[in-house]
Design a protein around this motif. Structure first.
Motif, PDB file in Angstrom:
ATOM      1  N   ALA A 140       0.841  -1.196   0.000  1.00 55.44           N
ATOM      2  CA  ALA A 140       0.000   0.000   0.000  1.00 55.44           C
ATOM      3  C   ALA A 140       0.875   1.245   0.000  1.00 55.44           C
ATOM      4  O   ALA A 140       1.826   1.336   0.777  1.00 55.44           O
ATOM      5  CB  ALA A 140      -0.918   0.006   1.212  1.00 55.44           C
ATOM      6  N   THR A 141       0.566   2.177  -0.909  1.00 55.34           N
ATOM      7  CA  THR A 141       1.235   3.472  -0.970  1.00 55.34           C
ATOM      8  C   THR A 141       0.180   4.515  -1.317  1.00 55.34           C
ATOM      9  O   THR A 141      -1.010   4.209  -1.356  1.00 55.34           O
ATOM     10  CB  THR A 141       2.355   3.498  -2.040  1.00 55.34           C
ATOM     11  N   ASP A 142       0.624   5.710  -1.623  1.00 52.35           N
ATOM     12  CA  ASP A 142      -0.328   6.747  -2.018  1.00 52.35           C
ATOM     13  C   ASP A 142      -0.524   6.783  -3.532  1.00 52.35           C
ATOM     14  O   ASP A 142      -1.248   7.628  -4.055  1.00 52.35           O
ATOM     15  CB  ASP A 142       0.113   8.124  -1.504  1.00 52.35           C
ATOM     16  N   ASP A 143       0.123   5.823  -4.267  1.00 48.14           N
ATOM     17  CA  ASP A 143      -0.004   5.752  -5.719  1.00 48.14           C
ATOM     18  C   ASP A 143      -0.222   4.290  -6.127  1.00 48.14           C
ATOM     19  O   ASP A 143       0.572   3.416  -5.735  1.00 48.14           O
ATOM     20  CB  ASP A 143       1.263   6.305  -6.378  1.00 48.14           C
ATOM     21  N   MET A 144      -1.264   4.022  -6.890  1.00 46.98           N
ATOM     22  CA  MET A 144      -1.601   2.646  -7.259  1.00 46.98           C
ATOM     23  C   MET A 144      -0.491   1.999  -8.091  1.00 46.98           C
ATOM     24  O   MET A 144      -0.157   0.840  -7.890  1.00 46.98           O
ATOM     25  CB  MET A 144      -2.927   2.613  -8.028  1.00 46.98           C
ATOM     26  N   TYR A 145       0.097   2.745  -9.017  1.00 49.31           N
ATOM     27  CA  TYR A 145       1.161   2.181  -9.852  1.00 49.31           C
ATOM     28  C   TYR A 145       2.392   1.820  -9.012  1.00 49.31           C
ATOM     29  O   TYR A 145       3.025   0.781  -9.237  1.00 49.31           O
ATOM     30  CB  TYR A 145       1.535   3.156 -10.975  1.00 49.31           C
ATOM     31  N   ALA A 146       2.729   2.649  -8.044  1.00 51.32           N
ATOM     32  CA  ALA A 146       3.853   2.354  -7.146  1.00 51.32           C
ATOM     33  C   ALA A 146       3.555   1.106  -6.316  1.00 51.32           C
ATOM     34  O   ALA A 146       4.433   0.273  -6.082  1.00 51.32           O
ATOM     35  CB  ALA A 146       4.142   3.546  -6.240  1.00 51.32           C
ATOM     36  N   SER A 147       2.305   0.975  -5.867  1.00 48.42           N
ATOM     37  CA  SER A 147       1.908  -0.210  -5.098  1.00 48.42           C
ATOM     38  C   SER A 147       2.047  -1.473  -5.940  1.00 48.42           C
ATOM     39  O   SER A 147       2.500  -2.507  -5.449  1.00 48.42           O
ATOM     40  CB  SER A 147       0.472  -0.068  -4.605  1.00 48.42           C
ATOM     41  N   VAL A 148       1.673  -1.391  -7.222  1.00 47.48           N
ATOM     42  CA  VAL A 148       1.815  -2.536  -8.128  1.00 47.48           C
ATOM     43  C   VAL A 148       3.290  -2.912  -8.250  1.00 47.48           C
ATOM     44  O   VAL A 148       3.658  -4.087  -8.136  1.00 47.48           O
ATOM     45  CB  VAL A 148       1.208  -2.226  -9.517  1.00 47.48           C
ATOM     46  N   ASP A 149       4.148  -1.917  -8.462  1.00 49.94           N
ATOM     47  CA  ASP A 149       5.584  -2.185  -8.594  1.00 49.94           C
ATOM     48  C   ASP A 149       6.147  -2.856  -7.343  1.00 49.94           C
ATOM     49  O   ASP A 149       6.911  -3.823  -7.423  1.00 49.94           O
ATOM     50  CB  ASP A 149       6.352  -0.892  -8.868  1.00 49.94           C
ATOM     51  N   LEU A 150       5.768  -2.354  -6.171  1.00 49.60           N
ATOM     52  CA  LEU A 150       6.279  -2.908  -4.912  1.00 49.60           C
ATOM     53  C   LEU A 150       5.796  -4.336  -4.682  1.00 49.60           C
ATOM     54  O   LEU A 150       6.562  -5.188  -4.204  1.00 49.60           O
ATOM     55  CB  LEU A 150       5.873  -2.016  -3.736  1.00 49.60           C
ATOM     56  N   VAL A 151       4.541  -4.618  -5.006  1.00 53.47           N
ATOM     57  CA  VAL A 151       4.021  -5.965  -4.779  1.00 53.47           C
ATOM     58  C   VAL A 151       4.670  -6.951  -5.757  1.00 53.47           C
ATOM     59  O   VAL A 151       4.936  -8.102  -5.385  1.00 53.47           O
ATOM     60  CB  VAL A 151       2.476  -6.004  -4.834  1.00 53.47           C
ATOM     61  N   ILE A 152       4.987  -6.517  -6.962  1.00 53.08           N
ATOM     62  CA  ILE A 152       5.677  -7.391  -7.917  1.00 53.08           C
ATOM     63  C   ILE A 152       7.082  -7.715  -7.403  1.00 53.08           C
ATOM     64  O   ILE A 152       7.529  -8.869  -7.465  1.00 53.08           O
ATOM     65  CB  ILE A 152       5.735  -6.745  -9.322  1.00 53.08           C
ATOM     66  N   GLU A 153       7.779  -6.713  -6.855  1.00 48.93           N
ATOM     67  CA  GLU A 153       9.104  -6.959  -6.256  1.00 48.93           C
ATOM     68  C   GLU A 153       9.009  -7.984  -5.133  1.00 48.93           C
ATOM     69  O   GLU A 153       9.844  -8.888  -5.021  1.00 48.93           O
ATOM     70  CB  GLU A 153       9.686  -5.662  -5.700  1.00 48.93           C
ATOM     71  N   LYS A 154       8.001  -7.827  -4.284  1.00 46.22           N
ATOM     72  CA  LYS A 154       7.816  -8.745  -3.162  1.00 46.22           C
ATOM     73  C   LYS A 154       7.563 -10.171  -3.667  1.00 46.22           C
ATOM     74  O   LYS A 154       8.141 -11.136  -3.151  1.00 46.22           O
ATOM     75  CB  LYS A 154       6.629  -8.283  -2.306  1.00 46.22           C
ATOM     76  N   LEU A 155       6.730 -10.312  -4.701  1.00 43.67           N
ATOM     77  CA  LEU A 155       6.436 -11.640  -5.251  1.00 43.67           C
ATOM     78  C   LEU A 155       7.680 -12.247  -5.910  1.00 43.67           C
ATOM     79  O   LEU A 155       7.899 -13.453  -5.799  1.00 43.67           O
ATOM     80  CB  LEU A 155       5.287 -11.557  -6.248  1.00 43.67           C
ATOM     81  N   GLU A 156       8.484 -11.430  -6.588  1.00 43.81           N
ATOM     82  CA  GLU A 156       9.722 -11.936  -7.191  1.00 43.81           C
ATOM     83  C   GLU A 156      10.658 -12.500  -6.128  1.00 43.81           C
ATOM     84  O   GLU A 156      11.261 -13.553  -6.316  1.00 43.81           O
ATOM     85  CB  GLU A 156      10.436 -10.830  -7.971  1.00 43.81           C
ATOM     86  N   LYS A 157      10.760 -11.810  -5.005  1.00 42.88           N
ATOM     87  CA  LYS A 157      11.606 -12.297  -3.911  1.00 42.88           C
ATOM     88  C   LYS A 157      11.073 -13.614  -3.364  1.00 42.88           C
ATOM     89  O   LYS A 157      11.849 -14.540  -3.083  1.00 42.88           O
ATOM     90  CB  LYS A 157      11.687 -11.252  -2.794  1.00 42.88           C
ATOM     91  N   GLN A 158       9.743 -13.707  -3.186  1.00 40.79           N
ATOM     92  CA  GLN A 158       9.147 -14.948  -2.699  1.00 40.79           C
ATOM     93  C   GLN A 158       9.421 -16.095  -3.669  1.00 40.79           C
ATOM     94  O   GLN A 158       9.811 -17.190  -3.262  1.00 40.79           O
ATOM     95  CB  GLN A 158       7.631 -14.799  -2.529  1.00 40.79           C
ATOM     96  N   ILE A 159       9.220 -15.828  -4.955  1.00 41.98           N
ATOM     97  CA  ILE A 159       9.430 -16.866  -5.970  1.00 41.98           C
ATOM     98  C   ILE A 159      10.882 -17.319  -5.965  1.00 41.98           C
ATOM     99  O   ILE A 159      11.163 -18.523  -5.980  1.00 41.98           O
ATOM    100  CB  ILE A 159       9.012 -16.355  -7.365  1.00 41.98           C
ATOM    101  N   ASN A 160      11.822 -16.384  -5.933  1.00 37.95           N
ATOM    102  CA  ASN A 160      13.244 -16.750  -5.915  1.00 37.95           C
ATOM    103  C   ASN A 160      13.596 -17.567  -4.689  1.00 37.95           C
ATOM    104  O   ASN A 160      14.347 -18.537  -4.758  1.00 37.95           O
ATOM    105  CB  ASN A 160      14.127 -15.507  -6.004  1.00 37.95           C
ATOM    106  N   LYS A 161      13.051 -17.181  -3.551  1.00 34.96           N
ATOM    107  CA  LYS A 161      13.329 -17.901  -2.307  1.00 34.96           C
ATOM    108  C   LYS A 161      12.829 -19.345  -2.386  1.00 34.96           C
ATOM    109  O   LYS A 161      13.561 -20.287  -2.099  1.00 34.96           O
ATOM    110  CB  LYS A 161      12.650 -17.177  -1.143  1.00 34.96           C
TER     111      LYS A 161
END
Length: 171
Positions: free
Chosen positions: A65-86
């Protein structure tokens, strides 16, 4: 990949939907993904993105969650990439040879989690309300108990929003 994009308190525009799909498709380079559920939520000035992806009996989930929807999308994709790699590195360390699981390679960067402590306790049947009280009295963030109504083992936990969650098994 089938991508389901829903909005709560927001109209999901084609541009926003295309942006989410473009970002999620990038995750396919890591795993073979068949479906993803995305919920876009706006509450006051907070733009939250929740993504749930079922993968081989597991569930990858990310929320930002952020104050910008596009930024929130970018951050959640980063988080999922880390989970997938792990998880991908964890599962790629083992291979099957004639039905037996053996280690594939010695990778110094990966450390297998270690169980440091085991607790045993009597599971007393009780209603959910009593379990909430017991958990609060103990000061724990979760509580395992036998639900008196369903006669099954349940897990009660405190959610990030301060409310409670209940996990009930489904066989």
């Amino acid at each position: 990949m089938k991508i389901i994009v829903r909005g709560k308190n927001i109209e999901v525009t084609n541009a926003l939907k295309d942006y989410v799909e473009k970002k999620l498709v990038k995750l396919e380079k890591y795993l073979d993904l068949s479906e993803a559920q995305v919920t876009l939520v706006v509450v006051k000035d907070t733009h939250k993105v929740e993504v749930t992806i079922p993968v081989n009996g597991m569930i990858l989930r990310g929320e930002e969650a952020t104050d910008d929807m596009y930024a929130s999308v970018d951050l959640v994709i980063e988080k999922l990439e880390k989970q997938i790699n792990k998880y991908k590195s964890k599962f790629s360390k083992k291979i099957r040879v004639e039905g037996k699981v053996v280690s594939a390679a010695n990778d110094e960067s990966y450390e297998e989690p270690i169980i440091k402590k085991t607790k045993r306790f009597a599971v007393k049947p009780m209603p959910v309300e009593e379990a909430v009280m017991q958990m609060n009295m103990l000061g724990h963030s979760f509580f395992v108990f036998s639900n008196a109504e369903t006669e099954e083992v349940n897990v009660l936990y405190i959610r990030k929003d301060g409310n409670y969650g209940l996990i009930e098994p489904e066989f």
